[in-house]
Design an enzyme around this catalytic site. Structure first.
Site: not given
Length: 450
Positions: A161, A191, A221, A304, A314, A341
Site C-alpha cells: 500500500d 493509488y 483493490n 493483498h 476490512h 490492505h
C-alpha cells in the site's frame, strides 16, 4: 472534509471539462467510486508534487526490473517516442555493453488518457550476485542492477500500500538504507485510482529503487480501476507491471510464482476468482505440487487482503479466500504469508483455521507503506490469541533468510531510524519440523485431493 473517493471524481472532472461524452463517463465513474465503502482514518502526509518538465521523447522513464525465470530479468520502461526500440544493452562494466536483447512493447488507452510506449525486455542468462550496467532503447542514462544470490543468505524488503505521499518517500528512503536483494509488494502500488497520469508519477517516484533491484508485486483493490461498460479491470497494472506469470505456467499476470536462493514464493490475486473451480485455484495446486523443499526449503505466499486481521478495518474481507485456499497452503507447509490492505502492522503466531497451530503459517500484515488514506488505528479488544504484535505505523519489513532453517524478520517504523526495529523475531522453517509429508510421500497427493 471531502472523501478521498470524491476527490478522484473531482480530479478526473478537470481533465474532461467541456467534453459531453467525458462528462457522461465521469458520472458513471462517480457512481462506481461512491458505492465503495470507506472508513475514517487520521490525516496522512501530503501527496507528493511532481512538477512537469519537458523530456526527450526517447528518454527511458519509469524504469523497473523484475525476475523473469531462472537467471533472467525483465527490464520495463516507458517512452513518449512510439518508434523507440525495445532494446536493452548490458554488461558487467560501465558503458561496456557486451550483450543486448530485444523485447516487446504495448500501449493502452483509458478514457481520454493514452499511455506512452511501454517496453518489456528480458535479459539473460545472468550471473548470480553480480552487478550489471544497462541502457534502455539505445539512449539515455546508464542504470545499474544487482542480481540476487543463488544461495543463502538472501534478504527481502517488504512494503505494501505505497501510494505517493510524504510517508511513501520516507518508506522508500528507509528501504534504500537496507541491504536487500528483492523488494516484494502485496498490492496497492500507485493509488492512481482512475487518474492514469498518477501511474506515470509513481513510476518516476520508485525508479531509483525499482531500476536497481527486482520488484515483485501483486495486485490490490486500487489496481482494479474498473468502470462498468467502459474500462476493464487491471488494464494499467497489467500493461505496466508485467510479472513472470508465463514463466511459472500461469495464465494470468494476477498470480504467479518465482524461485530464488532456496525460496519458493507464490504471489496470489485477492481480486480474481479463487474458488475451487477457478483457474487460479487449479494453478495453485499444480504449483504447490512442484515445490521441492530440499531445493527450496522456504515457502512464502503474498496476496493483498489479510486472512488474519484483528484491526477493525476490512474485517472479514479475506474470509472467502481463506476458506478456499488456506487448506492448500497448510498442506504444503507454507512458512510465511504477507498481506496488505489494512493500513497497520500485525504479526501472528503460526496459525491455521482461526487458532494457533505449530504447523500453520506466520501471517504478517504490512499494508502501511505510505498510502494517502492514513493509518487504521482501531484494533479489536481483546487481542486474539493468535495475534502477537500489532501497531498502527507507517514502515517496511525486512526478511533475512539466513539458511535453510532460520530466518530473521524485523519491522521498521518510519518514525525511527532504519536500524531501529519496532518488532523482530527469529522464524524456523517448517521444512525440518515434522509438519510436512515424510520423505518419499509426494506432496502432490496431498494438495491434489478433491
Amino acid at each position: 472534509m471531502k472523501s478521498p473517493l470524491l476527490n478522484k471524481f473531482h480530479a478526473a472532472q478537470i481533465e474532461g471539462k467541456g467534453n459531453p461524452m467525458m462528462q457522461l463517463k465521469l458520472l458513471l465513474l462517480m457512481l462506481v467510486v461512491c458505492a465503495t465503502a470507506d472508513y475514517v482514518r487520521p490525516p496522512p502526509r501530503k501527496t507528493l508534487s511532481f512538477p512537469w518538465s519537458k523530456k526527450p521523447s526517447a528518454l527511458p522513464q519509469q524504469v523497473h526490473i523484475s525476475l523473469a525465470g531462472d537467471k533472467h530479468m525483465r527490464i520495463s520502461w516507458v517512452t513518449s517516442d512510439k518508434h523507440s526500440p525495445s532494446v536493452v544493452e548490458y554488461g558487467t562494466s560501465p558503458k561496456n555493453y557486451c550483450f543486448s536483447s530485444r523485447g516487446e512493447s504495448t500501449t493502452y488507452s483509458y478514457l481520454l488518457y493514452s499511455s506512452g510506449k511501454i517496453h518489456h525486455t528480458v535479459i539473460g542468462p545472468l550471473e548470480d550476485d553480480t552487478l550489471y550496467f544497462y541502457r534502455c532503447g539505445g539512449k539515455g542514462p546508464e542504470f545499474q542492477l544487482k542480481t540476487p544470490p543463488s544461495q543463502f543468505p538472501i534478504t527481502f524488503a517488504l512494503a505494501g500500500d505505497l501510494g505517493q505521499t510524504g510517508w511513501t518517500k520516507s518508506t522508500l528512503d528507509h528501504i534504500n538504507q537496507c541491504k536487500y536483494d528483492i523488494h516484494m509488494l502485496p498490492g496497492d502500488l500507485s493509488y492512481a485510482d482512475y487518474i492514469q497520469h498518477r501511474w506515470d508519477t509513481f513510476g518516476e517516484l520508485v525508479q531509483p529503487l525499482a531500476s536497481a533491484r527486482p520488484w515483485m508485486v501483486t495486485q490490490g483493490n486500487h489496481e482494479k480501476e474498473r468502470i462498468p461498460f467502459l474500462e476493464d479491470s487491471f488494464k494499467s497494472y497489467n500493461s505496466r507491471w508485467k510479472m513472470p506469470y508465463e514463466e511459472s505456467a500461469s495464465s494470468s499476470n494476477l498470480y504467479y510464482s518465482f524461485e530464488v536462493a532456496g525460496v519458493h514464493t507464490i504471489m496470489l490475486g485477492s481480486y480474481t476468482d479463487f474458488d475451487e473451480n477457478s483457474d487460479q485455484y487449479t494453478w495453485l495446486k499444480a504449483d504447490l505440487s512442484k515445490v521441492d523443499r530440499e531445493r527450496t526449503p522456504w515457502l512464502l505466499v503474498l496476496f493483498h487482503v489479510p486472512w488474519y486481521n484483528s484491526n477493525e478495518a476490512h474485517q472479514g474481507e479475506g474470509d472467502d479466500m481463506k476458506a478456499a485456499v488456506e487448506p492448500l497452503l497448510h498442506a504444503a507447509g507454507v512458512d510465511l504469508v504477507f498481506a496488505g490492505h489494512v493500513h497497520a502492522y500485525e504479526r501472528s503466531n503460526r496459525v491455521y483455521n482461526g487458532k494457533s497451530d505449530p504447523c500453520g503459517a506466520v501471517h504478517i500484515t504490512i499494508g502501511d507503506g505510505g498510502n494517502r488514506e492514513g493509518l487504521a488505528h482501531k484494533y479489536i479488544d481483546p487481542q486474539p490469541e493468535w495475534s502477537v504484535f500489532r501497531e498502527a505505523s507507517f514502515g517496511h519489513g525486512e526478511l533475512r533468510i539466513v539458511n535453510s532453517s532460520h530466518a530473521y524478520w524485523s519491522w521498521h517504523r518510519n518514525d525511527d531510524d532504519e536500524p531501529v526495529r519496532s518488532d523482530q523475531v527469529w522464524i524456523t522453517s517448517l521444512s525440518g519440523s515434522g509438519c510436512l509429508p515424510e520423505k518419499g510421500q509426494e506432496l502432490r497427493n496431498i494438495v491434489m485431493e478433491p
